[in-house]
Design a protein around this motif. Structure first.
Motif, PDB file in Angstrom:
ATOM      1  N   LEU A 233       0.830  -1.206   0.000  1.00 38.50           N
ATOM      2  CA  LEU A 233       0.000   0.000   0.000  1.00 38.50           C
ATOM      3  C   LEU A 233       0.863   1.253   0.000  1.00 38.50           C
ATOM      4  O   LEU A 233       1.887   1.319   0.677  1.00 38.50           O
ATOM      5  CB  LEU A 233      -0.884   0.038   1.255  1.00 38.50           C
ATOM      6  CG  LEU A 233      -2.027  -0.975   1.378  1.00 38.50           C
ATOM      7  CD1 LEU A 233      -2.784  -0.729   2.678  1.00 38.50           C
ATOM      8  CD2 LEU A 233      -2.987  -0.863   0.205  1.00 38.50           C
ATOM      9  N   SER A 234       0.429   2.258  -0.749  1.00 38.84           N
ATOM     10  CA  SER A 234       1.099   3.559  -0.658  1.00 38.84           C
ATOM     11  C   SER A 234       0.702   4.201   0.668  1.00 38.84           C
ATOM     12  O   SER A 234      -0.272   3.796   1.307  1.00 38.84           O
ATOM     13  CB  SER A 234       0.664   4.466  -1.810  1.00 38.84           C
ATOM     14  OG  SER A 234      -0.674   4.899  -1.592  1.00 38.84           O
ATOM     15  N   GLU A 235       1.456   5.216   1.052  1.00 37.46           N
ATOM     16  CA  GLU A 235       1.161   5.891   2.320  1.00 37.46           C
ATOM     17  C   GLU A 235      -0.254   6.483   2.305  1.00 37.46           C
ATOM     18  O   GLU A 235      -0.989   6.400   3.279  1.00 37.46           O
ATOM     19  CB  GLU A 235       2.198   6.993   2.565  1.00 37.46           C
ATOM     20  CG  GLU A 235       2.261   7.418   4.020  1.00 37.46           C
ATOM     21  CD  GLU A 235       3.450   8.333   4.312  1.00 37.46           C
ATOM     22  OE1 GLU A 235       3.342   9.111   5.264  1.00 37.46           O
ATOM     23  OE2 GLU A 235       4.448   8.270   3.565  1.00 37.46           O
ATOM     24  N   GLU A 236      -0.614   7.056   1.170  1.00 32.73           N
ATOM     25  CA  GLU A 236      -1.950   7.675   1.065  1.00 32.73           C
ATOM     26  C   GLU A 236      -3.057   6.629   1.151  1.00 32.73           C
ATOM     27  O   GLU A 236      -4.052   6.829   1.851  1.00 32.73           O
ATOM     28  CB  GLU A 236      -2.080   8.478  -0.236  1.00 32.73           C
ATOM     29  CG  GLU A 236      -1.282   9.763  -0.208  1.00 32.73           C
ATOM     30  CD  GLU A 236      -1.616  10.714  -1.351  1.00 32.73           C
ATOM     31  OE1 GLU A 236      -2.501  10.380  -2.175  1.00 32.73           O
ATOM     32  OE2 GLU A 236      -0.995  11.790  -1.415  1.00 32.73           O
ATOM     33  N   GLU A 237      -2.865   5.513   0.455  1.00 32.86           N
ATOM     34  CA  GLU A 237      -3.871   4.434   0.523  1.00 32.86           C
ATOM     35  C   GLU A 237      -4.025   3.940   1.954  1.00 32.86           C
ATOM     36  O   GLU A 237      -5.129   3.711   2.434  1.00 32.86           O
ATOM     37  CB  GLU A 237      -3.436   3.252  -0.368  1.00 32.86           C
ATOM     38  CG  GLU A 237      -3.638   3.462  -1.843  1.00 32.86           C
ATOM     39  CD  GLU A 237      -3.055   2.293  -2.649  1.00 32.86           C
ATOM     40  OE1 GLU A 237      -3.711   1.881  -3.606  1.00 32.86           O
ATOM     41  OE2 GLU A 237      -1.951   1.808  -2.307  1.00 32.86           O
ATOM     42  N   SER A 238      -2.877   3.786   2.623  1.00 24.30           N
ATOM     43  CA  SER A 238      -2.888   3.302   3.998  1.00 24.30           C
ATOM     44  C   SER A 238      -3.646   4.276   4.912  1.00 24.30           C
ATOM     45  O   SER A 238      -4.454   3.873   5.754  1.00 24.30           O
ATOM     46  CB  SER A 238      -1.440   3.119   4.473  1.00 24.30           C
ATOM     47  OG  SER A 238      -1.407   2.819   5.840  1.00 24.30           O
ATOM     48  N   GLN A 239      -3.410   5.588   4.726  1.00 21.09           N
ATOM     49  CA  GLN A 239      -4.104   6.598   5.536  1.00 21.09           C
ATOM     50  C   GLN A 239      -5.614   6.553   5.280  1.00 21.09           C
ATOM     51  O   GLN A 239      -6.416   6.586   6.218  1.00 21.09           O
ATOM     52  CB  GLN A 239      -3.567   8.001   5.200  1.00 21.09           C
ATOM     53  CG  GLN A 239      -2.144   8.252   5.683  1.00 21.09           C
ATOM     54  CD  GLN A 239      -1.513   9.457   4.980  1.00 21.09           C
ATOM     55  OE1 GLN A 239      -2.124  10.100   4.129  1.00 21.09           O
ATOM     56  NE2 GLN A 239      -0.270   9.745   5.339  1.00 21.09           N
ATOM     57  N   ASP A 240      -5.999   6.506   4.011  1.00 18.12           N
ATOM     58  CA  ASP A 240      -7.428   6.472   3.644  1.00 18.12           C
ATOM     59  C   ASP A 240      -8.107   5.239   4.244  1.00 18.12           C
ATOM     60  O   ASP A 240      -9.184   5.330   4.832  1.00 18.12           O
ATOM     61  CB  ASP A 240      -7.603   6.424   2.118  1.00 18.12           C
ATOM     62  CG  ASP A 240      -7.197   7.731   1.433  1.00 18.12           C
ATOM     63  OD1 ASP A 240      -6.675   8.627   2.131  1.00 18.12           O
ATOM     64  OD2 ASP A 240      -7.380   7.850   0.210  1.00 18.12           O
ATOM     65  N   LYS A 241      -7.434   4.098   4.085  1.00 12.72           N
ATOM     66  CA  LYS A 241      -8.056   2.843   4.519  1.00 12.72           C
ATOM     67  C   LYS A 241      -8.146   2.751   6.038  1.00 12.72           C
ATOM     68  O   LYS A 241      -9.123   2.241   6.578  1.00 12.72           O
ATOM     69  CB  LYS A 241      -7.287   1.637   3.949  1.00 12.72           C
ATOM     70  CG  LYS A 241      -7.571   1.409   2.468  1.00 12.72           C
ATOM     71  CD  LYS A 241      -6.703   0.296   1.899  1.00 12.72           C
ATOM     72  CE  LYS A 241      -6.849   0.194   0.388  1.00 12.72           C
ATOM     73  NZ  LYS A 241      -7.787  -0.846  -0.038  1.00 12.72           N
ATOM     74  N   LEU A 242      -7.100   3.247   6.741  1.00  9.21           N
ATOM     75  CA  LEU A 242      -7.141   3.170   8.205  1.00  9.21           C
ATOM     76  C   LEU A 242      -8.239   4.088   8.757  1.00  9.21           C
ATOM     77  O   LEU A 242      -8.898   3.766   9.748  1.00  9.21           O
ATOM     78  CB  LEU A 242      -5.784   3.512   8.821  1.00  9.21           C
ATOM     79  CG  LEU A 242      -5.678   3.269  10.336  1.00  9.21           C
ATOM     80  CD1 LEU A 242      -6.064   1.837  10.719  1.00  9.21           C
ATOM     81  CD2 LEU A 242      -4.267   3.571  10.853  1.00  9.21           C
ATOM     82  N   MET A 243      -8.463   5.217   8.096  1.00 11.11           N
ATOM     83  CA  MET A 243      -9.535   6.110   8.549  1.00 11.11           C
ATOM     84  C   MET A 243     -10.888   5.416   8.398  1.00 11.11           C
ATOM     85  O   MET A 243     -11.771   5.547   9.252  1.00 11.11           O
ATOM     86  CB  MET A 243      -9.497   7.421   7.760  1.00 11.11           C
ATOM     87  CG  MET A 243     -10.292   8.514   8.428  1.00 11.11           C
ATOM     88  SD  MET A 243      -9.769  10.177   7.914  1.00 11.11           S
ATOM     89  CE  MET A 243      -8.888  10.745   9.380  1.00 11.11           C
ATOM     90  N   MET A 244     -11.060   4.657   7.321  1.00 12.17           N
ATOM     91  CA  MET A 244     -12.323   3.939   7.128  1.00 12.17           C
ATOM     92  C   MET A 244     -12.411   2.710   8.051  1.00 12.17           C
ATOM     93  O   MET A 244     -13.488   2.375   8.531  1.00 12.17           O
ATOM     94  CB  MET A 244     -12.499   3.518   5.664  1.00 12.17           C
ATOM     95  CG  MET A 244     -12.813   4.661   4.715  1.00 12.17           C
ATOM     96  SD  MET A 244     -13.863   5.985   5.397  1.00 12.17           S
ATOM     97  CE  MET A 244     -15.360   5.128   5.795  1.00 12.17           C
TER      98      MET A 244
END
Length: 360
Positions: A233-244
């Motif tokens: 996962l890219s850092e941005e994907e990881s941030q988006d997914k963890l928020m969800m």
């Protein structure tokens, strides 16, 4: 049988940069020019103009920076309420919390105590709040606690650590902007992310499980596995997914409950002031007996991210201190009932809890 008719967050906006819409969202809620918005902001952002310059203050609006180094206390809520009442003639138009679980819980509690008499400790428990809170907005800057979605606000009081669980607790508006989580230190990211993972494990393995909780819990669980075990996962994907994942994890316990790790970590927090995320991790590491698969995967995640947990935090405690922690943990009856079943107190004895605490 009666089913819980509980409220959810009524409005939510998600997206990178969505914090920039805060002014448009709150301005229609302004009661008049003398009724301020009060922004409760994690003091790690003090002097961070990237965030603070985007807080849309006008008229008598006030920013109060708050340290999240300690778990939120009922006395802290009372002090904030008094500070707000004494410094503004009119009741505020709203409370906006910007930070992690500690700040979000304080924002929820303050918005309740501005309309309800007495002290915050009087409302620790289930459904004790009688008057609706003032308008309140939650903007998480770290993901995992689920505080942005839950109907509780976890507070340490003079006698116990227990939330204000009520229909008036949930935020009226939440802004989920994953960009705000970009500077979270790695260990903090892990501990708070594991709070979400543990929500899922406790919900999915609990006796209160139902299809509503299960669908949210399974989604959050899958996201956690992807975030903490998949290195693609890219850092941005990881941030988006963890928020969800945090949102879904919070929803998974809304209609069920948490379990053993949360009950015991409340004890650690009450006695030792252990922060919630790391406290859950310290406890969960020793709960193979209750959650064998969940703990196995947790240890894998820990290893994958080179996380070493504090050891021996209970090593030098005296008997009366163990008793304090055990009393706090045993007071959380719905958590034990979810984890073990109706006859949980035949399984969960003081001796058993003491032996577990002694391992930590």
């Amino acid at each position: 049988m009666s089913y819980k008719n509980y409220p959810m967050v009524s409005r939510i906006v998600f997206g990178r940069g969505s914090l920039n819409q805060l002014s448009d969202i709150i301005e229609p809620k302004r009661l008049n020019t003398k009724a301020p918005f009060i922004f409760l902001v994690d003091d790690v952002f003090q002097g961070n103009s990237w965030l603070t310059s985007r807080i849309p203050t006008a008229y008598d609006d006030t920013i109060i920076f708050i340290s999240a180094n300690e778990e939120p206390k009922t006395s802290q809520v009372d002090e904030l309420v008094e500070q707000i009442i004494l410094s503004h003639k009119d009741r505020p138009s709203g409370i906006i919390g910007i930070g992690g679980g500690t700040i979000l819980d304080l924002a929820k509690a303050v918005s309740i105590m501005l309309t309800n008499e007495g002290e915050a400790k009087d409302y620790q428990g289930w459904d004790l709040v009688k008057t609706p809170a003032i308008y309140h907005v939650g903007i998480p800057t770290i993901s995992g606690t689920g505080a942005e979605v839950s109907r509780t606000t976890v507070l340490t009081g003079p006698e116990k650590k227990l939330g204000i669980n009520s229909d008036y607790t949930p935020f009226d508006q939440v802004i989920l902007d994953p960009e705000l989580t970009k500077d979270v230190p790695k260990d903090q990211w892990f501990y708070t992310g594991m709070d979400c993972y543990i929500h899922c494990i406790e919900s999915l393995n609990g006796t209160f499980l139902n299809a509503f909780s299960q669908t949210y819990g399974e989604k959050a669980y899958d996201l956690c596995k992807e975030i903490f075990l998949d290195n693609n996962l890219s850092e941005e994907e990881s941030q988006d997914k963890l928020m969800m994942a945090s949102w879904h994890g919070g929803m998974s316990i809304a209609y069920s409950q948490v379990g053993v790790a949360h009950a015991m970590s409340y004890g650690l927090s009450y006695l030792l002031g252990t922060k919630h995320g790391i406290g859950n991790c310290i406890v969960f590491d020793h709960l193979e007996e209750f959650y064998p698969e969940g703990v196995k995967l947790f240890k894998q995640m820990k290893k994958s991210h080179n996380i070493s947990l504090p050891q021996g935090i209970c090593a030098n405690l005296e008997d009366y201190q163990f008793d304090i922690m055990i009393d706090v943990a045993l007071g959380l009856v719905p958590l034990w009932e979810n984890a073990i079943g109706k006859h949980w107190n035949q399984v969960i004895t003081r001796e058993k809890l003491k032996a577990l605490y002694q391992k930590m």
